[in-house]
Enzyme design. Structure first.
Site, PDB file in Angstrom:
ATOM      1  N   SER A   1      26.767  -5.837  23.967  1.00 35.06           N
ATOM      2  CA  SER A   1      27.415  -5.408  25.204  1.00 35.06           C
ATOM      3  C   SER A   1      26.450  -5.544  26.375  1.00 35.06           C
ATOM      4  CB  SER A   1      27.798  -3.940  25.027  1.00 35.06           C
ATOM      5  OG  SER A   1      28.068  -3.349  26.257  1.00 35.06           O
TER       6      SER A   1
ATOM      7  N   LYS B   1      23.551  -0.534  20.089  1.00 40.98           N
ATOM      8  CA  LYS B   1      23.642  -1.988  20.304  1.00 40.98           C
ATOM      9  C   LYS B   1      22.238  -2.597  20.398  1.00 40.98           C
ATOM     10  CE  LYS B   1      28.078  -2.381  20.281  1.00 40.98           C
ATOM     11  NZ  LYS B   1      28.721  -2.981  19.114  1.00 40.98           N
TER      12      LYS B   1
ATOM     13  N   TYR C   1      25.427   5.149  22.464  1.00 37.95           N
ATOM     14  CA  TYR C   1      26.182   3.923  22.143  1.00 37.95           C
ATOM     15  C   TYR C   1      25.335   2.699  22.492  1.00 37.95           C
ATOM     16  CZ  TYR C   1      29.366   0.007  22.901  1.00 37.95           C
ATOM     17  OH  TYR C   1      29.945  -1.240  22.894  1.00 37.95           O
TER      18      TYR C   1
HETATM   19  P1  NAD Z   1      38.082  -1.349  18.643  1.00 34.53           P
HETATM   20  O1  NAD Z   1      37.786   0.083  18.442  1.00 34.53           O
HETATM   21  O2  NAD Z   1      39.452  -1.723  19.115  1.00 34.53           O
HETATM   22  O3  NAD Z   1      37.767  -2.168  17.303  1.00 34.53           O
HETATM   23  C1  NAD Z   1      36.772  -1.781  16.401  1.00 34.53           C
HETATM   24  C2  NAD Z   1      37.377  -1.823  14.999  1.00 34.53           C
HETATM   25  O4  NAD Z   1      36.373  -1.437  14.059  1.00 34.53           O
HETATM   26  C3  NAD Z   1      38.565  -0.873  14.824  1.00 34.53           C
HETATM   27  O5  NAD Z   1      39.630  -1.558  14.212  1.00 34.53           O
HETATM   28  C4  NAD Z   1      38.018   0.238  13.905  1.00 34.53           C
HETATM   29  O6  NAD Z   1      39.026   0.772  13.085  1.00 34.53           O
HETATM   30  C5  NAD Z   1      36.948  -0.517  13.141  1.00 34.53           C
HETATM   31  N1  NAD Z   1      35.856   0.309  12.621  1.00 34.53           N
HETATM   32  C6  NAD Z   1      35.133   1.229  13.280  1.00 34.53           C
HETATM   33  N2  NAD Z   1      34.195   1.757  12.470  1.00 34.53           N
HETATM   34  C7  NAD Z   1      34.326   1.157  11.278  1.00 34.53           C
HETATM   35  C8  NAD Z   1      33.653   1.272  10.021  1.00 34.53           C
HETATM   36  N3  NAD Z   1      32.658   2.144   9.863  1.00 34.53           N
HETATM   37  N4  NAD Z   1      34.056   0.491   9.012  1.00 34.53           N
HETATM   38  C9  NAD Z   1      35.071  -0.398   9.155  1.00 34.53           C
HETATM   39  N5  NAD Z   1      35.747  -0.535  10.300  1.00 34.53           N
HETATM   40  C10 NAD Z   1      35.379   0.221  11.354  1.00 34.53           C
HETATM   41  O7  NAD Z   1      36.982  -1.932  19.658  1.00 34.53           O
HETATM   42  P2  NAD Z   1      36.901  -3.346  20.383  1.00 34.53           P
HETATM   43  O8  NAD Z   1      37.102  -3.100  21.852  1.00 34.53           O
HETATM   44  O9  NAD Z   1      37.717  -4.341  19.707  1.00 34.53           O
HETATM   45  O10 NAD Z   1      35.346  -3.655  20.200  1.00 34.53           O
HETATM   46  C11 NAD Z   1      34.862  -4.455  19.148  1.00 34.53           C
HETATM   47  C12 NAD Z   1      33.347  -4.520  19.225  1.00 34.53           C
HETATM   48  O11 NAD Z   1      32.960  -5.015  20.512  1.00 34.53           O
HETATM   49  C13 NAD Z   1      32.664  -3.162  19.070  1.00 34.53           C
HETATM   50  O12 NAD Z   1      31.498  -3.335  18.310  1.00 34.53           O
HETATM   51  C14 NAD Z   1      32.317  -2.773  20.493  1.00 34.53           C
HETATM   52  O13 NAD Z   1      31.193  -1.937  20.550  1.00 34.53           O
HETATM   53  C15 NAD Z   1      32.020  -4.138  21.118  1.00 34.53           C
HETATM   54  N6  NAD Z   1      32.197  -4.149  22.577  1.00 34.53           N
HETATM   55  C16 NAD Z   1      33.398  -3.757  23.106  1.00 34.53           C
HETATM   56  C17 NAD Z   1      33.557  -3.731  24.499  1.00 34.53           C
HETATM   57  C18 NAD Z   1      34.858  -3.273  25.112  1.00 34.53           C
HETATM   58  O14 NAD Z   1      34.857  -2.917  26.298  1.00 34.53           O
HETATM   59  N7  NAD Z   1      35.983  -3.300  24.404  1.00 34.53           N
HETATM   60  C19 NAD Z   1      32.502  -4.113  25.344  1.00 34.53           C
HETATM   61  C20 NAD Z   1      31.303  -4.526  24.764  1.00 34.53           C
HETATM   62  C21 NAD Z   1      31.157  -4.533  23.366  1.00 34.53           C
HETATM   63  N1  UFG Z   2      36.653   3.643  36.506  1.00 32.81           N
HETATM   64  C1  UFG Z   2      37.380   4.465  37.357  1.00 32.81           C
HETATM   65  N2  UFG Z   2      38.315   5.281  36.801  1.00 32.81           N
HETATM   66  C2  UFG Z   2      38.579   5.323  35.463  1.00 32.81           C
HETATM   67  C3  UFG Z   2      37.834   4.473  34.598  1.00 32.81           C
HETATM   68  C4  UFG Z   2      36.877   3.653  35.164  1.00 32.81           C
HETATM   69  O1  UFG Z   2      37.173   4.456  38.569  1.00 32.81           O
HETATM   70  O2  UFG Z   2      39.445   6.109  35.030  1.00 32.81           O
HETATM   71  C5  UFG Z   2      35.652   2.726  37.095  1.00 32.81           C
HETATM   72  C6  UFG Z   2      34.236   2.969  36.596  1.00 32.81           C
HETATM   73  O3  UFG Z   2      33.596   3.943  37.376  1.00 32.81           O
HETATM   74  C7  UFG Z   2      33.627   1.569  36.728  1.00 32.81           C
HETATM   75  C8  UFG Z   2      34.803   0.632  36.459  1.00 32.81           C
HETATM   76  O4  UFG Z   2      35.969   1.413  36.684  1.00 32.81           O
HETATM   77  O5  UFG Z   2      33.198   1.353  38.050  1.00 32.81           O
HETATM   78  C9  UFG Z   2      34.833   0.099  35.027  1.00 32.81           C
HETATM   79  O6  UFG Z   2      34.779   1.182  34.120  1.00 32.81           O
HETATM   80  P1  UFG Z   2      35.079   1.011  32.546  1.00 32.81           P
HETATM   81  O7  UFG Z   2      34.985   2.364  31.939  1.00 32.81           O
HETATM   82  O8  UFG Z   2      36.349   0.253  32.368  1.00 32.81           O
HETATM   83  O9  UFG Z   2      33.917   0.049  32.058  1.00 32.81           O
HETATM   84  P2  UFG Z   2      32.337   0.233  32.088  1.00 32.81           P
HETATM   85  O10 UFG Z   2      31.776  -0.906  32.869  1.00 32.81           O
HETATM   86  O11 UFG Z   2      31.945   1.595  32.501  1.00 32.81           O
HETATM   87  O12 UFG Z   2      31.968   0.094  30.556  1.00 32.81           O
HETATM   88  C10 UFG Z   2      32.524  -0.920  29.702  1.00 32.81           C
HETATM   89  C11 UFG Z   2      32.563  -0.403  28.272  1.00 32.81           C
HETATM   90  C12 UFG Z   2      31.155  -0.193  27.769  1.00 32.81           C
HETATM   91  C13 UFG Z   2      30.374  -1.471  27.909  1.00 32.81           C
HETATM   92  C14 UFG Z   2      30.415  -1.966  29.347  1.00 32.81           C
HETATM   93  C15 UFG Z   2      29.739  -3.306  29.492  1.00 32.81           C
HETATM   94  O13 UFG Z   2      33.279   0.824  28.206  1.00 32.81           O
HETATM   95  O14 UFG Z   2      31.195   0.157  26.415  1.00 32.81           O
HETATM   96  O15 UFG Z   2      31.770  -2.087  29.778  1.00 32.81           O
HETATM   97  O16 UFG Z   2      30.283  -4.218  28.604  1.00 32.81           O
HETATM   98  F1  UFG Z   2      29.097  -1.253  27.562  1.00 32.81           F
END
Ligand code: NAD
Ligand code: UFG
Length: 333
Positions: A122, A150, A146
């Site tokens: 991330s 990572k 978190y």
């Molecule tokens: P998500 O929660 O929708 O998907 C994660 C999946 O992993 C889920 O289906 C959950 O059931 C499964 N899971 C969790 N713990 C587990 C375990 N111990 N064993 C087996 N399965 C397990 O999340 P996502 O948004 O699809 O994110 C996927 C990956 O990308 C994550 O590692 C997350 O940290 C990373 N990531 C997500 C974002 C974002 O904003 N969505 C940003 C940066 C990185």
């Molecule tokens: N925001 C609001 N109101 C809300 C939610 C978010 O104003 O209800 C604003 C936040 O302050 C920020 C922007 O919208 O300025 C984006 O916020 P998000 O929570 O959607 O995303 P972040 O950038 O804070 O974080 C996300 C994931 C993290 C990841 C990061 C970078 O949640 O896990 O992107 O990939 F690490």
């Protein structure tokens, strides 16, 4: 090629499974469904008209993991917990699930002589940016459990490669994934109150929430609200296929997956209102603790090393998120 996808039932996982199946890969999904449902995988099959293998299991169950991945050629590792705020409250769960879970996965891979892995990292590993756009050379640091999980996993992967340079490791640093598959069958389906901006806005548009709290309008950004690099989840999913293709040769490489363009909270609100033709009520609230002013990627390495570039616009991200939300007002059950 047969790919073992941990967390494949989740938001990014389902979209990636669609792209893998459409591209002719065989897919084995391993998920404990702690944040997803088997219905999402059925929908992947419905979209692609292809079947995938589903295994219900936890990545910390090394025995089941080891037997489940037999015969696979590579792993895409999505499984993990991902809510920043929750990680502050439950750090042990986060380290256990994400770090211990990944150690189990890597050991299971070793036992099966599978040495190809794409890992979901991330942009949070860059912390508060010293410069923008963020290149992969930006110093790594983070501010919450978190983020540390990572960062620690990235270091584990780099150490593993040092100890055995025959591994093929791609660390993908995602910026802000949003949007949904154009079918409207799969999309982001958060449990409870959404932490992230786009799903929160979508729930305001569909009438599940009254208004959006805009967290701060006094940042050093053009309109004072936070700026992020939103990336369409289908572009992101396709990035994983390019990553697998690039892993023909041993390496351990970290690459940003973003568009290179930042949008403010108010710009996203406006784009979503236009896409959904619904008013998005909002109120300006205090800053959210731990938030940064602006964050966007330098996507040059992805283009050069993966031959990948995000194509979809903010308009498309909002239209697809709205299509999913309006077709599934209560999420995927
Ligand atoms: P998500 O929660 O929708 O998907 C994660 C999946 O992993 C889920 O289906 C959950 O059931 C499964 N899971 C969790 N713990 C587990 C375990 N111990 N064993 C087996 N399965 C397990 O999340 P996502 O948004 O699809 O994110 C996927 C990956 O990308 C994550 O590692 C997350 O940290 C990373 N990531 C997500 C974002 C974002 O904003 N969505 C940003 C940066 C990185
Ligand atoms: N925001 C609001 N109101 C809300 C939610 C978010 O104003 O209800 C604003 C936040 O302050 C920020 C922007 O919208 O300025 C984006 O916020 P998000 O929570 O959607 O995303 P972040 O950038 O804070 O974080 C996300 C994931 C993290 C990841 C990061 C970078 O949640 O896990 O992107 O990939 F690490």
């Amino acid at each position: 090629m047969k790919i073992f996808v941990t967390g494949g039932a989740g938001y990014i996982g389902t979209h990636t499974c669609v792209e893998l199946l459409n591209d002719g890969y065989e897919v084995v999904v391993y998920d404990n469904f702690s944040n997803s449902s088997i219905e999402a995988l059925r929908r992947v099959e419905q979209i692609t008209q292809k079947s995938l293998q589903m295994i219900e299991g936890d990545i910390r169950d090394e025995v089941l993991l080891t037997s489940s991945m037999q015969g696979c050629d590579g792993v895409i590792h999505f499984a993990g917990l991902k809510a920043v705020g929750e990680s502050v409250e439950k750090p042990l769960e986060y380290y256990d699930n994400n770090v211990h879970g990944t150690l189990c996965l890597l050991r299971a891979m070793q036992k099966n002589s599978i040495k190809t892995i794409v890992f979901s990292s991330s942009a949070t590993v860059y912390g508060d940016p010293e410069f923008l756009p963020l290149t992969e050379k930006h110093p790594l640091r983070t501010t919450n459990p978190y983020g540390y999980t990572k960062l620690v996993i990235e270091e584990i992967l780099r150490d593993l490669f040092k100890s055995d340079p025959t591994w093929k490791i791609m660390i993908l640093r995602y910026f802000n994934p949003v949007g949904a598959h154009q079918s409207g069958l799969i999309g982001e389906d958060p449990q409870g109150i959404p932490n992230n901006l786009m799903p929160f806005i979508a729930q305001v548009a569909v009438g599940r929430r009254e208004f959006l709290n805009v967290f701060g309008d006094d940042y050093q950004t053009p309109d004072g609200t936070g700026v992020r690099d939103y990336i369409h989840v289908v572009d992101l999913a396709q990035g994983h296929l390019r990553a697998l293709e690039a892993l023909k040769t041993p390496q351990c490489t970290a690459i940003n997956l973003g568009t290179g363009r930042g949008y403010s909270v108010l710009e996203v609100v406006k784009a979503f209102a236009e896409a959904s033709k619904k008013p998005i009520n909002y109120t300006i609230s205090p800053r959210r603790e731990g938030d940064i002013a602006a964050c966007y990627a330098d996507p040059k390495n992805a283009k050069e090393l993966l031959n990948w570039q995000a194509k979809r616009t903010l308009k498309q991200m909002c239209e697809d998120a709205w299509n999913f939300q309006s077709k599934n007002p209560e999420g995927i059950k």
